[in-house]
Design a protein around this motif. Structure first.
Motif, mmCIF file in Angstrom:
data_model
loop_
_atom_site.group_PDB
_atom_site.id
_atom_site.type_symbol
_atom_site.label_atom_id
_atom_site.label_comp_id
_atom_site.label_asym_id
_atom_site.label_seq_id
_atom_site.Cartn_x
_atom_site.Cartn_y
_atom_site.Cartn_z
ATOM 1 N N PRO A 126 0.844 -1.202 0.000
ATOM 2 C CA PRO A 126 0.000 0.000 0.000
ATOM 3 C C PRO A 126 0.879 1.251 0.000
ATOM 4 C CG PRO A 126 -0.247 -1.223 2.069
ATOM 5 C CD PRO A 126 0.728 -1.961 1.221
ATOM 6 N N ASP A 127 1.170 1.735 -1.178
ATOM 7 C CA ASP A 127 2.093 2.852 -1.353
ATOM 8 C C ASP A 127 1.582 3.708 -2.512
ATOM 9 O OD1 ASP A 127 4.271 4.512 -1.873
ATOM 10 O OD2 ASP A 127 5.614 2.882 -2.426
ATOM 11 N N TYR A 134 3.786 -9.172 1.220
ATOM 12 C CA TYR A 134 4.459 -8.930 -0.060
ATOM 13 C C TYR A 134 5.785 -9.696 -0.100
ATOM 14 C CZ TYR A 134 6.674 -6.472 -3.926
ATOM 15 O OH TYR A 134 7.311 -6.176 -5.106
ATOM 16 N N GLU A 135 6.551 -9.589 0.972
ATOM 17 C CA GLU A 135 7.853 -10.268 1.037
ATOM 18 C C GLU A 135 7.677 -11.783 0.958
ATOM 19 O OE1 GLU A 135 11.936 -10.320 1.030
ATOM 20 O OE2 GLU A 135 10.622 -8.578 0.933
ATOM 21 N N LEU A 136 6.735 -12.319 1.719
ATOM 22 C CA LEU A 136 6.484 -13.760 1.715
ATOM 23 C C LEU A 136 6.038 -14.243 0.342
ATOM 24 C CD1 LEU A 136 6.253 -16.425 3.329
ATOM 25 C CD2 LEU A 136 3.872 -15.796 3.774
ATOM 26 N N ARG A 137 5.079 -13.548 -0.249
ATOM 27 C CA ARG A 137 4.565 -13.971 -1.555
ATOM 28 C C ARG A 137 5.630 -13.851 -2.641
ATOM 29 N NH1 ARG A 137 -1.452 -12.068 -2.806
ATOM 30 N NH2 ARG A 137 -0.877 -13.173 -4.708
ATOM 31 N N SER A 138 6.475 -12.818 -2.574
ATOM 32 C CA SER A 138 7.520 -12.693 -3.592
ATOM 33 C C SER A 138 8.576 -13.784 -3.415
ATOM 34 C CB SER A 138 8.143 -11.304 -3.591
ATOM 35 O OG SER A 138 8.820 -11.030 -2.390
ATOM 36 N N LYS A 139 8.897 -14.145 -2.179
ATOM 37 C CA LYS A 139 9.873 -15.213 -1.941
ATOM 38 C C LYS A 139 9.346 -16.574 -2.376
ATOM 39 C CE LYS A 139 12.659 -13.198 1.669
ATOM 40 N NZ LYS A 139 13.155 -13.300 3.046
ATOM 41 N N GLN A 140 8.035 -16.761 -2.326
ATOM 42 C CA GLN A 140 7.430 -18.032 -2.723
ATOM 43 C C GLN A 140 6.938 -18.018 -4.175
ATOM 44 O OE1 GLN A 140 4.375 -18.579 0.264
ATOM 45 N NE2 GLN A 140 5.829 -19.402 1.734
ATOM 46 N N PHE A 141 7.240 -16.951 -4.901
ATOM 47 C CA PHE A 141 6.829 -16.789 -6.302
ATOM 48 C C PHE A 141 5.317 -16.865 -6.449
ATOM 49 C CE2 PHE A 141 10.950 -19.168 -6.303
ATOM 50 C CZ PHE A 141 11.762 -18.100 -6.646
ATOM 51 N N ASP A 142 4.593 -16.338 -5.479
ATOM 52 C CA ASP A 142 3.126 -16.370 -5.462
ATOM 53 C C ASP A 142 2.571 -15.032 -5.959
ATOM 54 O OD1 ASP A 142 0.482 -16.958 -4.998
ATOM 55 O OD2 ASP A 142 0.600 -16.654 -2.827
ATOM 56 N N PHE A 143 2.755 -14.773 -7.252
ATOM 57 C CA PHE A 143 2.297 -13.523 -7.846
ATOM 58 C C PHE A 143 2.244 -13.675 -9.358
ATOM 59 C CE2 PHE A 143 6.890 -13.376 -7.375
ATOM 60 C CZ PHE A 143 7.310 -13.041 -8.656
ATOM 61 N N THR A 184 3.091 5.531 -4.453
ATOM 62 C CA THR A 184 3.982 5.441 -5.607
ATOM 63 C C THR A 184 3.558 4.289 -6.510
ATOM 64 O OG1 THR A 184 5.786 6.303 -4.270
ATOM 65 C CG2 THR A 184 6.393 5.231 -6.314
ATOM 66 N N SER A 185 3.188 3.159 -5.905
ATOM 67 C CA SER A 185 2.741 2.013 -6.701
ATOM 68 C C SER A 185 1.504 2.376 -7.509
ATOM 69 C CB SER A 185 2.416 0.826 -5.794
ATOM 70 O OG SER A 185 3.556 0.367 -5.150
ATOM 71 N N ASP A 186 0.565 3.055 -6.866
ATOM 72 C CA ASP A 186 -0.654 3.463 -7.576
ATOM 73 C C ASP A 186 -0.322 4.353 -8.762
ATOM 74 O OD1 ASP A 186 -2.048 2.099 -5.650
ATOM 75 O OD2 ASP A 186 -2.665 3.887 -4.550
ATOM 76 N N ARG A 187 0.546 5.303 -8.543
ATOM 77 C CA ARG A 187 0.897 6.275 -9.576
ATOM 78 C C ARG A 187 1.574 5.605 -10.766
ATOM 79 N NH1 ARG A 187 5.491 8.965 -10.516
ATOM 80 N NH2 ARG A 187 6.417 8.330 -8.565
ATOM 81 N N ARG A 227 -3.395 -5.710 -6.368
ATOM 82 C CA ARG A 227 -3.686 -6.136 -5.003
ATOM 83 C C ARG A 227 -2.601 -5.566 -4.093
ATOM 84 N NH1 ARG A 227 -6.737 -10.073 -2.769
ATOM 85 N NH2 ARG A 227 -7.066 -10.987 -4.822
ATOM 86 N N ALA A 228 -3.017 -4.680 -3.203
ATOM 87 C CA ALA A 228 -2.090 -4.116 -2.227
ATOM 88 C C ALA A 228 -2.110 -4.992 -0.976
ATOM 89 C CB ALA A 228 -2.489 -2.688 -1.876
ATOM 90 N N VAL A 229 -0.959 -5.458 -0.580
ATOM 91 C CA VAL A 229 -0.825 -6.288 0.618
ATOM 92 C C VAL A 229 0.184 -5.635 1.550
ATOM 93 C CG1 VAL A 229 -1.452 -8.437 -0.568
ATOM 94 C CG2 VAL A 229 0.946 -7.750 -0.450
#
Length: 130
Positions: free
Chosen positions: A47-48, A79-88, A50-53, A72-74
């Motif tokens: 939730p940032d 975010y860290e967990l999902r990126s480490k597990q390639f869940d995106f 900058t990401s929206d922009r 999807r803002a988490v």
């Protein structure tokens, strides 16, 4: 129309043409394959503002060519967990390297790291040429 809008319109038209050539047609405003499956993508972000922009115009362009795109803002921990597990489907991440290429490139682009949870090879690159 300013020059940036014009360039954007050309890129969107080229993307649409490439998708059509690859067999993804537009039916009822949705980009679908021969089986009728829609092309859907989700951007994972924190939730940032900058990401929206950054992502909002990109998502709008995808929707313009029939791709169902959402963001999807988490929270940062998820975010860290999902990126480490390639869940995106898609994430944004800035990466910088030394001026002289070194061993770290294997961690980011090496095939051995592609399936290792928590590796820096979030792209999943497994190409022997790379």
């Amino acid at each position: 129309m300013n020059s940036m809008d014009y360039k954007n319109a050309i890129i969107v038209a080229q993307a649409s043409k490439l998708l059509t050539e690859a067999g993804w047609t537009v039916k009822s405003g949705k980009r679908v394959n021969a089986k009728g499956e829609s092309l859907d993508v989700e951007f994972l972000s924190t939730p940032d503002p900058t990401s929206d922009r950054i992502l909002a115009p990109f998502i709008a362009n995808l929707k313009a060519i029939g791709i169902s795109a959402t963001m999807r803002a988490v929270d940062p921990a998820q975010y860290e967990l999902r990126s480490k597990q390639f869940d995106f489907d898609i994430i944004t991440r800035r990466t910088s390297f030394q001026r002289t290429p070194g061993i770290e490139l294997q961690y980011f682009f090496g095939s051995a790291a592609a399936d290792a949870p928590g590796s820096f090879n979030i792209n999943g690159i497994k190409d022997p040429v790379v």
